[in-house]
Design an enzyme around this catalytic site. Sequence first.
Site, PDB file in Angstrom:
ATOM      1  N   GLY A  61      45.589  44.377  38.653  1.00 19.12           N
ATOM      2  CA  GLY A  61      44.736  43.199  38.551  1.00 19.12           C
ATOM      3  C   GLY A  61      43.284  43.477  38.185  1.00 19.12           C
ATOM      4  O   GLY A  61      42.489  42.552  38.066  1.00 19.12           O
ATOM      5  N   GLN A  62      42.932  44.756  37.995  1.00 20.09           N
ATOM      6  CA  GLN A  62      41.520  45.023  37.686  1.00 20.09           C
ATOM      7  C   GLN A  62      41.157  44.434  36.333  1.00 20.09           C
ATOM      8  O   GLN A  62      42.011  44.275  35.458  1.00 20.09           O
ATOM      9  CB  GLN A  62      41.224  46.530  37.740  1.00 20.09           C
ATOM     10  CG  GLN A  62      41.805  47.301  36.563  1.00 20.09           C
ATOM     11  CD  GLN A  62      41.457  48.782  36.600  1.00 20.09           C
ATOM     12  OE1 GLN A  62      42.344  49.614  36.697  1.00 20.09           O
ATOM     13  NE2 GLN A  62      40.173  49.099  36.529  1.00 20.09           N
ATOM     14  N   ARG A  63      39.888  44.111  36.192  1.00 20.24           N
ATOM     15  CA  ARG A  63      39.403  43.461  34.984  1.00 20.24           C
ATOM     16  C   ARG A  63      39.852  44.184  33.709  1.00 20.24           C
ATOM     17  O   ARG A  63      40.259  43.571  32.730  1.00 20.24           O
ATOM     18  CB  ARG A  63      37.879  43.434  35.045  1.00 20.24           C
ATOM     19  CG  ARG A  63      37.248  42.269  34.344  1.00 20.24           C
ATOM     20  CD  ARG A  63      35.761  42.292  34.627  1.00 20.24           C
ATOM     21  NE  ARG A  63      35.394  41.463  35.770  1.00 20.24           N
ATOM     22  CZ  ARG A  63      35.262  40.156  35.716  1.00 20.24           C
ATOM     23  NH1 ARG A  63      35.489  39.507  34.587  1.00 20.24           N
ATOM     24  NH2 ARG A  63      34.901  39.467  36.767  1.00 20.24           N
TER      25      ARG A  63
END
Lengths: 301, 182
Positions: free
Chosen positions: B70-72
């Site tokens: 889910g990291q940018r």
Amino acid sequence: MVFSELIASLWTQLLVLLRPMLKWILRKVTGKCQLLRITYEEQPGSKQTKRIEKSLRESKSSALKELSRGDRVDVDEAVKNVIHQKDIVVDIHTKFEETLRRCLTYISGFNNLEALVEGHRKVKYSTANPEHEAKLLKLWELYKPGTKLQSRQCAQWGELGFQGNDPATDFRGMGMLGLDQLLYFAEKYGDEALNALSKSSHPKHGFSFAIVGINITELQYTLMTKRKLRTHFYNLHNPRPSMDAYHEVYCYLMSEFTKFWFKEKPKDIMEFSRIREKFRRHIISLLKDPKTTLKTDFQQQ
Amino acid sequence: MGLLALLRKLKSSPDKELRILLLGLDNAGKTTLLKQLASEDVSHITPTQGFNIKSVQSSGFKLNVWDIGGQRRIRPYWKNYFENTDLLIYVIDSADRKRLEETGEELRELLEEEKLAGVPVMIFANKQDLVNACAAHEIAEGLNLNSIRDREWRIQPCSAISGEGVRDGIEWVIKTCNSKKK
């Protein structure tokens, strides 16, 4: 499929049943108990220690079993008890005492290390703990010498490969072990660590250094709890490894993983799971060779 | 082939397979949820670099669950996994009040994706075990979920780490897919 599994399971059952009988026959024929035979059959090294450990673990005597899992074994006492229990004449079998003492020291040392590692992992990163916070800021200084961190929570952490503005949420199940290992790598082998970080920063083919570092902490931790790392630690000179000895393996894994990653020529970061799994298998295959120690050029003192 | 395998083959028809996409911001609890679904240990989780996939059997279905980081930096890759998705599970860290707006924005963008048109969405309001967690209805209001009219959706409070609420959510997932596939 099911049938062959059934046969395999029956076969294992049979071996379990036959094992005591086989041991008894061998004892009668050779006049030696299994532990004693191993000291004659194997040279000092990981293979011998593992065989002694296995023999203890599978022993019917709970006192002997305990020796294979204990992390604070009184080795002198244990050696005396085994010699007494197994009726070993040390004047005839002159190597036995020394060999058993050495193996038990390694086994207990490994078990003790496993307990230490688990202790560090269980400490969750806490923003309320000034010691944890200080370590985190130290991490920044070591990996980003000369660059000022604008504030404790900010997008700059991304340059180190954390996910968001606050690294605190990235340590997760690895707790302080993850942070300590990233720190150790940079403190002990600064050039190597900065080199790995800089390679990982490739915008397209790179990876997120810090969270991959935490993933490698997990990889090593699982190898440890599955006792795969015995090969390495049973081959070390020091039979009672410290946390530093454990972190040395981490430095090796981080440096090797970085090389492995680029050799695989990944299209992008989404290939991480595949490459990590391939790397894990590679390390396990290395550990199958009884002579392996996980060390690389920059670690030879 | 052994007798046992033969019997087994006669007994069960092959499971219906579902492709489920698990998305949400970093630290929302996607991997913990995935492990909880697969009845695995949830105490050694690390941030997901790339993705994880697991197949879970549940009430005659084989759920192939894709858990994408889910990291940018990874979010631009989410779209590579949209194709043929039967259901979207979106996970929210209910205690991360600072990023509720960000997570709402990501969800809104997902719902506008053509390849996900009509795909039902299960929203897990995760981390209800934390004292400062927002209640599910607060999140539903904040994210204006009631405006979703082009698909089936549901919000389910849960704690992926303890497992509470997860089963209820998955029951809805299976029921919804079942009625769609018939």
